[in-house]
Scaffold this motif. Sequence first.
Motif, PDB file in Angstrom:
ATOM      1  N   LYS A  36       0.811  -1.212   0.000  1.00  0.00           N
ATOM      2  CA  LYS A  36       0.000   0.000   0.000  1.00  0.00           C
ATOM      3  C   LYS A  36       0.846   1.263   0.000  1.00  0.00           C
ATOM      4  N   ALA A  37       2.112   1.125   0.407  1.00  0.00           N
ATOM      5  CA  ALA A  37       2.989   2.295   0.483  1.00  0.00           C
ATOM      6  C   ALA A  37       4.388   1.923   0.015  1.00  0.00           C
ATOM      7  N   ALA A  38       5.104   2.883  -0.517  1.00  0.00           N
ATOM      8  CA  ALA A  38       6.482   2.657  -0.952  1.00  0.00           C
ATOM      9  C   ALA A  38       7.427   2.723   0.244  1.00  0.00           C
ATOM     10  N   GLY A  39       8.521   1.980   0.161  1.00  0.00           N
ATOM     11  CA  GLY A  39       9.590   2.086   1.147  1.00  0.00           C
ATOM     12  C   GLY A  39       9.231   1.680   2.559  1.00  0.00           C
ATOM     13  N   GLU A  40       8.440   0.633   2.707  1.00  0.00           N
ATOM     14  CA  GLU A  40       8.010   0.239   4.050  1.00  0.00           C
ATOM     15  C   GLU A  40       9.176  -0.204   4.943  1.00  0.00           C
ATOM     16  N   LYS A  41      10.160  -0.900   4.372  1.00  0.00           N
ATOM     17  CA  LYS A  41      11.304  -1.304   5.198  1.00  0.00           C
ATOM     18  C   LYS A  41      12.190  -0.107   5.545  1.00  0.00           C
ATOM     19  N   ILE A  42      12.184   0.896   4.703  1.00  0.00           N
ATOM     20  CA  ILE A  42      12.883   2.135   5.045  1.00  0.00           C
ATOM     21  C   ILE A  42      12.197   2.774   6.244  1.00  0.00           C
ATOM     22  N   ARG A  43      10.877   2.791   6.218  1.00  0.00           N
ATOM     23  CA  ARG A  43      10.096   3.464   7.269  1.00  0.00           C
ATOM     24  C   ARG A  43      10.375   2.899   8.654  1.00  0.00           C
ATOM     25  N   ILE A  44      10.534   1.583   8.753  1.00  0.00           N
ATOM     26  CA  ILE A  44      10.706   0.980  10.083  1.00  0.00           C
ATOM     27  C   ILE A  44      12.169   0.837  10.480  1.00  0.00           C
ATOM     28  N   SER A  45      13.068   1.153   9.577  1.00  0.00           N
ATOM     29  CA  SER A  45      14.481   0.913   9.853  1.00  0.00           C
ATOM     30  C   SER A  45      15.049   1.905  10.863  1.00  0.00           C
ATOM     31  N   GLY A  46      16.087   1.455  11.561  1.00  0.00           N
ATOM     32  CA  GLY A  46      16.784   2.333  12.501  1.00  0.00           C
ATOM     33  C   GLY A  46      15.889   2.900  13.568  1.00  0.00           C
ATOM     34  N   GLY A  47      14.934   2.095  14.039  1.00  0.00           N
ATOM     35  CA  GLY A  47      14.018   2.586  15.063  1.00  0.00           C
ATOM     36  C   GLY A  47      13.164   3.735  14.576  1.00  0.00           C
ATOM     37  N   GLY A  48      12.901   3.760  13.248  1.00  0.00           N
ATOM     38  CA  GLY A  48      12.075   4.821  12.674  1.00  0.00           C
ATOM     39  C   GLY A  48      12.864   6.023  12.209  1.00  0.00           C
ATOM     40  N   ARG A  49      14.213   5.932  12.331  1.00  0.00           N
ATOM     41  CA  ARG A  49      15.051   7.060  11.890  1.00  0.00           C
ATOM     42  C   ARG A  49      15.948   6.710  10.704  1.00  0.00           C
ATOM     43  N   CYS A  50      15.893   5.489  10.235  1.00  0.00           N
ATOM     44  CA  CYS A  50      16.579   5.031   9.032  1.00  0.00           C
ATOM     45  C   CYS A  50      18.103   5.180   9.107  1.00  0.00           C
ATOM     46  N   ASN A  51      18.749   4.076   9.366  1.00  0.00           N
ATOM     47  CA  ASN A  51      20.221   4.024   9.305  1.00  0.00           C
ATOM     48  C   ASN A  51      20.579   3.906   7.820  1.00  0.00           C
ATOM     49  N   PHE A  52      20.601   5.061   7.121  1.00  0.00           N
ATOM     50  CA  PHE A  52      20.569   5.050   5.661  1.00  0.00           C
ATOM     51  C   PHE A  52      21.884   4.700   4.972  1.00  0.00           C
ATOM     52  N   THR A  53      22.995   4.742   5.678  1.00  0.00           N
ATOM     53  CA  THR A  53      24.255   4.265   5.115  1.00  0.00           C
ATOM     54  C   THR A  53      25.279   4.124   6.227  1.00  0.00           C
ATOM     55  N   CYS A 103      18.858   9.603  10.266  1.00  0.00           N
ATOM     56  CA  CYS A 103      18.129  10.868  10.201  1.00  0.00           C
ATOM     57  C   CYS A 103      17.941  11.405  11.616  1.00  0.00           C
ATOM     58  N   ASP A 104      18.056  12.717  11.785  1.00  0.00           N
ATOM     59  CA  ASP A 104      17.760  13.311  13.089  1.00  0.00           C
ATOM     60  C   ASP A 104      16.282  13.176  13.415  1.00  0.00           C
ATOM     61  N   ASP A 105      15.465  13.238  12.384  1.00  0.00           N
ATOM     62  CA  ASP A 105      14.022  13.243  12.584  1.00  0.00           C
ATOM     63  C   ASP A 105      13.412  11.880  12.264  1.00  0.00           C
ATOM     64  N   SER A 106      13.000  11.664  11.036  1.00  0.00           N
ATOM     65  CA  SER A 106      12.219  10.468  10.705  1.00  0.00           C
ATOM     66  C   SER A 106      12.683   9.802   9.421  1.00  0.00           C
ATOM     67  N   ALA A 107      12.573   8.477   9.397  1.00  0.00           N
ATOM     68  CA  ALA A 107      12.873   7.708   8.189  1.00  0.00           C
ATOM     69  C   ALA A 107      11.964   8.128   7.040  1.00  0.00           C
ATOM     70  N   ARG A 108      10.821   8.666   7.389  1.00  0.00           N
ATOM     71  CA  ARG A 108       9.879   9.109   6.360  1.00  0.00           C
ATOM     72  C   ARG A 108      10.509  10.150   5.436  1.00  0.00           C
ATOM     73  N   GLN A 109      11.486  10.896   5.967  1.00  0.00           N
ATOM     74  CA  GLN A 109      12.155  11.914   5.155  1.00  0.00           C
ATOM     75  C   GLN A 109      12.901  11.282   3.979  1.00  0.00           C
ATOM     76  N   TYR A 376      24.809  -0.944   6.043  1.00  0.00           N
ATOM     77  CA  TYR A 376      25.481  -1.526   4.873  1.00  0.00           C
ATOM     78  C   TYR A 376      24.490  -2.040   3.836  1.00  0.00           C
ATOM     79  N   ASN A 377      23.383  -2.625   4.281  1.00  0.00           N
ATOM     80  CA  ASN A 377      22.415  -3.152   3.322  1.00  0.00           C
ATOM     81  C   ASN A 377      21.706  -2.044   2.552  1.00  0.00           C
ATOM     82  N   PHE A 378      21.485  -0.902   3.209  1.00  0.00           N
ATOM     83  CA  PHE A 378      20.940   0.227   2.463  1.00  0.00           C
ATOM     84  C   PHE A 378      21.951   0.719   1.436  1.00  0.00           C
ATOM     85  N   GLN A 379      23.226   0.754   1.805  1.00  0.00           N
ATOM     86  CA  GLN A 379      24.214   1.210   0.845  1.00  0.00           C
ATOM     87  C   GLN A 379      24.274   0.278  -0.365  1.00  0.00           C
ATOM     88  N   TRP A 380      24.115  -1.028  -0.127  1.00  0.00           N
ATOM     89  CA  TRP A 380      24.056  -1.957  -1.264  1.00  0.00           C
ATOM     90  C   TRP A 380      22.817  -1.673  -2.118  1.00  0.00           C
TER      91      TRP A 380
END
Length: 392
Positions: A36-53, A103-109, A376-380
Amino acid sequence: METFDVIIIGAGAAGMMCAIEAGKRGRSVLVLDHAKAAGEKIRISGGGRCNFTNINTNPQNFLTANPGFQISALRRFRPRDFIALVDRHHIAWHEKTLGQLFCDDSARQIIDMLLQEMAEVGADLRLETAVDRIDRTETGFSLSAGGRQIGCASLVVATGGKSIPKMGATGFGYEVAAQFGVPVIATRPALVPLTFEIGLLERLKPLAGVGLDARIAHGKTRFSEAMLFTHRGLSGPAVLQISSYWREGDEIALDMAPGTDVYAELRAARAENGRQSVVTALARHVPKRLAQLLVDQSGFVGNLADASDKVLRPLADAVNAWRVKPVGSEGYRTAEVTLGGVDTTALDSRTLQVKAVPGLYFIGEVVDVTGWLGGYNFQWAWASGWSAGQSV
């Protein structure tokens, strides 16, 4: 029949990155996802703050049956490249530990950033649209999706692995691989808590919820991070890391006071103040509940002065050299990623295209490249999506 230059199945990190890069090159792009939404695993990652790399990313931080495959993509799109994208969108971030960026704020960013980038290049996103059938055609591929027939020259499979089914994870990508004769390395849950047999769990029951820093080893592989005792076994970053290397029947070795010779410390404490309890002396180096459990299970009663070296040595070894054999893991239900996947020997390492099927690409988690915990998995995902985006 609608036609696009590129159809991407999967609106996760890799799929959206690929769509952005393909769109920048003037390709008409359609992204399909059954969720129903894009990037659902991004949304929940890093406790909701996304450990993006992770700024320390290098090829050694990844597991694959074909060592070296990941080098090309990781070198072509580096952490600094994704950080530059984040900075352009004015998303505040910070480094937590070991090079992990959040992210300082939210993975949603991060999701909003990717969606905005896709929109700017004209990529079409269709959610709640499952792909029912894929056929090879003279000009590329034909898909039946959402009650429509859609054609494309290039098809990118970015469907992820089996981890976290409640987020919509399935094995669809492996089915596509099988359909086109692309081999798949056996999959298993990775970055996942480990579980113990009932008898050991009963003995360790008082420790549920106790956390500490530990060094965990499986063979020559070692990680030094936090560990947590749970009602089912062990969790925490160090345990998740070693789970990717552990196999059923194997032992893991744990040092729960890394950098401290607990035997030497107990002997010194005995010489200095033998009237104190063994629990008190041991609790200087490990959580008190763990110290109490170890002493209780040793059967020793008395003060430190009464404890011979034969008593202290096993206690110290239980801290510095605890060897334990998990019986399993918590499975895909809680696994952060899937180990194994599309065999990279069938793919071009620069483009992620299937060598024997021109126009067909596999990127992200569906591929047999699995990173360590910590971004690391996000960077891949970013790197493999970017690389395919330069080719489709």
